[in-house]
Design an enzyme around this catalytic site. Structure first.
Site, PDB file in Angstrom:
ATOM      1  N   TYR A   1      10.856   1.177  -4.082  1.00  0.00           N
ATOM      2  CA  TYR A   1       9.563   1.572  -3.530  1.00  0.00           C
ATOM      3  C   TYR A   1       9.397   1.029  -2.115  1.00  0.00           C
ATOM      4  O   TYR A   1       9.120   1.772  -1.165  1.00  0.00           O
ATOM      5  CB  TYR A   1       8.424   1.071  -4.423  1.00  0.00           C
ATOM      6  CG  TYR A   1       7.069   1.173  -3.757  1.00  0.00           C
ATOM      7  CD1 TYR A   1       6.577   2.402  -3.322  1.00  0.00           C
ATOM      8  CD2 TYR A   1       6.276   0.035  -3.561  1.00  0.00           C
ATOM      9  CE1 TYR A   1       5.335   2.495  -2.700  1.00  0.00           C
ATOM     10  CE2 TYR A   1       5.040   0.126  -2.954  1.00  0.00           C
ATOM     11  CZ  TYR A   1       4.573   1.351  -2.518  1.00  0.00           C
ATOM     12  OH  TYR A   1       3.348   1.435  -1.899  1.00  0.00           O
TER      13      TYR A   1
ATOM     14  N   THR B   1       3.085  -0.236   3.027  1.00  0.00           N
ATOM     15  CA  THR B   1       2.856  -1.232   1.982  1.00  0.00           C
ATOM     16  C   THR B   1       3.435  -2.589   2.360  1.00  0.00           C
ATOM     17  O   THR B   1       4.438  -2.666   3.090  1.00  0.00           O
ATOM     18  CB  THR B   1       3.509  -0.767   0.660  1.00  0.00           C
ATOM     19  OG1 THR B   1       3.486  -1.840  -0.288  1.00  0.00           O
ATOM     20  CG2 THR B   1       4.965  -0.354   0.879  1.00  0.00           C
TER      21      THR B   1
END
Length: 331
Positions: free
Chosen positions: A142, A118
């Site tokens: 995250y 990501t």
């Protein structure tokens, strides 16, 4: 003989689109998914094994039964605000489970992996567009859990025959234009999906989280990539590894940013619904602006996106959500 690949999280949003393209390309596919956010109905090719990556014994049995040539690893938790509230869950599901997967690859001699990472690994960047050489300083659990997974893969590759392609996604949206696949998870907080929900009257309004960012209209700017283009990047990455390509980290984005306000206006225009929008405070962990420099993926994989158009991304999302509403009565 068709090559057999393992796809973790292949019943989910992105994984299911990749599985469809893999199936069309003739691969033999085993999908391993706990279906916590995905659905067996989304697995259009291959065989689905219901299982969790935390269950190392079960995972070993799956590896032992099948001779995989490669692993494509999508299974993960991915909601930024949730990661801030429940960080240990994110390190467990994302980082520890990647370690479990690598242990199986090590024991069973699987030496090719494509990892779903990501742009959150970059954090609050000081430059845009972001290149693969931009320092990685994630600002939420995250992003940190994904970066730690990258480190595990890179460190293991140094001491083994493993070759990898790590794909750093920017904001994935859109749906399969045939209407067979799209986002189904009820937990998603993706902007385009949320705006479509408001346009379809599933909720009375939508929120803008932060209007005081240092951007032209005060709202966050993101690089949106159509899920079909992203899926194609995975197939090209797999072919690259099969041809003997060296390990790579590659950004997956278009290099074009849109603000939250711009996206909402396009959803309103395309849906022809002027739904209410409430402005509220920023969320923790949200950077002001992140867009991709995708020069490297074009050069290394020869990737040429076909859906680089915000209106197309919004239109396919809206069409999928309308269809899903008619089929399942989603409200």
């Amino acid at each position: 003989m068709r090559k057999k690949v393992l796809v973790t999280g292949g019943a989910g949003y992105i994984g299911s689109h990749v599985v469809r393209q893999l199936g069309t390309a003739g691969y033999d596919i085993i999908v391993y998914d706990n279906c916590s956010t995905g659905s067996p109905k989304s697995v259009l090719y291959g065989d689905l094994i219901i299982g969790d990556l935390a269950d190392l014994d079960h995972l070993y049995l799956v590896f032992a039964k099948h001779e995989f040539s490669a692993v494509l690893h999508f299974a993960a938790s991915l909601i930024v605000p949730e990661s801030i509230i429940h960080p240990l869950d994110y390190y467990a599901n994302n980082t520890r489970n990647t370690l479990n997967l690598l242990r199986c690859c090590h024991v069973m001699g699987v030496n090719q992996i494509i990892f779903s990472s990501t742009a959150a690994v970059y954090g609050e960047v000081g430059e845009n567009p972001v290149s693969e050489f931009t320092p990685t300083m994630p600002i939420n659990p995250y992003g940190r859990s994904k970066l730690m997974s990258e480190w595990l893969i890179k460190d293991y590759a140094i001491t083994s025959s493993l070759r990898y392609v790590i794909l750093r996604y920017f904001n994935v949206a859109g749906a399969d234009s045939s209407g067979k696949l799209g986002q189904i998870s009820p937990k998603t907080n993706h902007l385009i999906r949320s705006a479509c929900d408001a346009a379809l009257k599933r909720k009375p309004q939508m929120q803008i989280f932060g209007t005081d960012f240092p951007t032209p209209d005060g709202t966050g700017i993101r690089d949106y990539i159509h899920v079909e283009d992203l899926a194609t990047a995975h197939l090209e990455a797999l072919l690259y590894l099969e041809m003997g390509g060296e390990s790579q980290i590659l950004n997956c984005g278009y290099g074009q940013g849109y603000s939250v306000r711009q996206v909402i206006e396009r959803v309103k225009a395309i849906s022809e619904v002027d739904f209410p929008v409430i402005e509220t405070d920023r969320r923790d962990g949200d950077p002001a602006c992140v867009t991709a420099c995708a020069d490297k993926i074009h050069k290394v994989l020869g990737w040429q996106p076909k859906y680089n158009d915000l209106d197309l991304i919004v239109s396919t999302t809206l069409a999928w959500e309308r269809q899903r509403e008619m089929v399942s009565g989603t409200k």
